[in-house]
Motif scaffolding. Structure first.
Motif, PDB file in Angstrom:
ATOM      1  N   MET A   1       0.845  -1.199   0.000  1.00 46.72           N
ATOM      2  CA  MET A   1       0.000   0.000   0.000  1.00 46.72           C
ATOM      3  C   MET A   1       0.887   1.259   0.000  1.00 46.72           C
ATOM      4  N   ASN A   2       0.373   2.286  -0.618  1.00 42.60           N
ATOM      5  CA  ASN A   2       1.052   3.583  -0.667  1.00 42.60           C
ATOM      6  C   ASN A   2       1.342   4.100   0.756  1.00 42.60           C
ATOM      7  N   PRO A   3       2.584   4.569   1.011  1.00 41.40           N
ATOM      8  CA  PRO A   3       2.929   4.978   2.391  1.00 41.40           C
ATOM      9  C   PRO A   3       2.068   6.112   2.928  1.00 41.40           C
ATOM     10  N   LEU A   5      -1.126   6.757   2.117  1.00 42.10           N
ATOM     11  CA  LEU A   5      -2.459   6.235   2.423  1.00 42.10           C
ATOM     12  C   LEU A   5      -2.438   5.445   3.733  1.00 42.10           C
ATOM     13  N   THR A   6      -1.388   4.617   3.886  1.00 43.15           N
ATOM     14  CA  THR A   6      -1.257   3.845   5.130  1.00 43.15           C
ATOM     15  C   THR A   6      -1.127   4.795   6.320  1.00 43.15           C
ATOM     16  N   SER A   7      -0.309   5.846   6.166  1.00 42.27           N
ATOM     17  CA  SER A   7      -0.122   6.806   7.265  1.00 42.27           C
ATOM     18  C   SER A   7      -1.434   7.483   7.637  1.00 42.27           C
ATOM     19  N   CYS A   9      -4.523   6.316   7.209  1.00 46.39           N
ATOM     20  CA  CYS A   9      -5.396   5.341   7.893  1.00 46.39           C
ATOM     21  C   CYS A   9      -4.961   5.154   9.340  1.00 46.39           C
ATOM     22  N   LEU A  10      -3.649   5.000   9.558  1.00 43.95           N
ATOM     23  CA  LEU A  10      -3.166   4.756  10.922  1.00 43.95           C
ATOM     24  C   LEU A  10      -3.200   6.031  11.755  1.00 43.95           C
ATOM     25  N   THR A  13      -6.578   6.096  13.033  1.00 43.86           N
ATOM     26  CA  THR A  13      -6.717   5.112  14.123  1.00 43.86           C
ATOM     27  C   THR A  13      -6.162   5.698  15.425  1.00 43.86           C
ATOM     28  N   PHE A 127       6.618   5.750   7.726  1.00 46.17           N
ATOM     29  CA  PHE A 127       6.186   5.049   6.505  1.00 46.17           C
ATOM     30  C   PHE A 127       6.911   5.563   5.267  1.00 46.17           C
ATOM     31  N   ASN A 131       8.062   0.435   5.569  1.00 49.18           N
ATOM     32  CA  ASN A 131       6.862  -0.098   6.200  1.00 49.18           C
ATOM     33  C   ASN A 131       7.139  -0.508   7.633  1.00 49.18           C
ATOM     34  N   TRP A 135       5.268   1.004  10.957  1.00 50.58           N
ATOM     35  CA  TRP A 135       4.437   0.227  11.893  1.00 50.58           C
ATOM     36  C   TRP A 135       4.954   0.333  13.321  1.00 50.58           C
TER      37      TRP A 135
END
Ligand SMILES: [Zn+2]
Ligand SMILES: [Zn+2]
Length: 243
Positions: A1-3, A5-7, A9-10, A13, A127, A131, A135
Motif C-alpha cells: 500500500m502507498n505509504p 495512504l497507510t499513514s 489510515c493509521l 486510528t 512510513f 513499512n 508500523w
C-alpha cells in the motif's frame, strides 16, 4: 500500500484512540485503572523505537546534523508542555486548585496540540522510510494515545469546563495528529527533518511525560512494565523485521 495512504489510515486510528481516551473520562463510570499499564508499556516501547530505530535512520538520512534536530524536537515539547504551561503532567488531573484560571487548561491543550502534531509527523515519517519503521512508530504512538486523550479531557474537567468541552478537546488532539500526518505527506521530501524532530519528541514524551507517571506508582510491577515495553520492541524486531 502507498505509504501516504497507510499513514493517513493509521493516523486516523491513533486519533480515534485519543477520542476514546476522552470518552473514558467523560463517562465517569468507565473503568480506567488499566490505562496505567499502557503508560508503562508505551514508555519502554517508545524509548526503544526512538533510540534504536528512529535516531539511526535519521543519521543515515541526514548525517550528523540529524542529532541537532533530535535535540530540537525534545526542547520544542519541553517548551510547550512544561515551560509556558504552569501545570501539566500525564494521567488524570487531580489538582483543581492549579486550574483556577481556565487559561491554564488551554495552555495544556495547546502544548498537547503541538505534541500530537508531531505524533502524526512521526507516523508519516516512518512510513516514508519503510513499512517496518512506520508500523513500529505507529505502535509507539498508539500505546500512549488513549492515556493522552484521557489526560487532556481530565484537565478540562478539573478547570471547571463542561463535559462536552472536555470531550471535544480529545477530538482536537486527534485532529492535530491527522494534521501532522497530512503535513508530512505534503512535505515528504523533508522526511530527513521530520524523522529526527519527531524522534526527539518521542524521547521527551516517553522519558519526561510517561516515566514520571510510572515512577509515581509505589509498586515495582509498574516500573518493570517499562522493561516489558522495551522487550516487546526487540521481540517484534526479531520475528518481523526480516519479513
Ligand atoms: Zn495536576
Ligand atoms: Zn502523543
Amino acid at each position: 500500500m502507498n505509504p501516504i495512504l497507510t499513514s493517513i489510515c493509521l493516523g486516523l486510528t491513533a486519533a480515534a484512540a485519543n477520542v476514546f481516551g476522552g470518552t473514558i473520562i467523560v463517562q465517569r463510570h468507565w473503568e480506567r485503572r488499566y490505562l496505567r499499564y499502557f503508560v508503562a508499556l508505551g514508555a519502554g516501547f517508545m524509548l526503544a523505537t526512538a533510540l534504536v530505530e528512529m535516531i539511526p535512520e535519521s543519521l543515515e538520512l541526514r548525517g550528523r546534523p540529524a542529532a541537532l534536530l533530535v535535540l530540537l524536537g525534545y526542547l520544542i515539547i519541553h517548551f510547550f508542555e512544561h515551560t509556558v504551561t504552569p501545570h501539566f503532567h500525564f494521567g488524570e488531573e487531580t489538582h483543581p486548585d492549579e486550574f483556577k484560571h481556565s487559561r491554564t487548561s488551554y495552555s495544556v491543550l495547546f502544548g498537547l496540540i503541538i505534541h500530537t502534531f508531531f505524533d502524526g509527523i512521526a507516523i508519516a515519517s516512518g512510513f516514508l522510510v519503510s513499512n517496518w519503521l512506520g508500523w513500529l512508530i505507529f505502535l509507539a504512538v498508539f500505546l500512549h494515545k488513549v492515556p493522552e486523550g484521557f489526560t487532556v479531557s481530565s484537565v478540562m474537567l478539573a478547570s471547571g469546563l463542561s463535559r462536552g468541552t472536555a470531550w471535544a478537546s480529545s477530538v482536537v488532539l486527534g485532529g492535530s495528529t491527522v494534521a501532522g500526518v497530512l503535513t508530512m505527506a505534503l512535505f515528504r521530501h523533508h522526511v530527513g527533518a521530520g524523522l529526527p524532530l519527531s524522534a526527539g519528541v518521542t524521547i521527551y514524551v516517553a522519558a519526561s511525560d510517561l516515566v514520571p507517571e510510572v515512577n509515581k506508582e509505589p509498586a515495582m510491577k509498574m516500573a518493570l512494565l517499562v522493561f516489558v515495553g522495551a522487550a516487546v520492541f526487540f521481540l517484534l524486531d526479531h520475528f518481523f523485521h526480516a519479513l
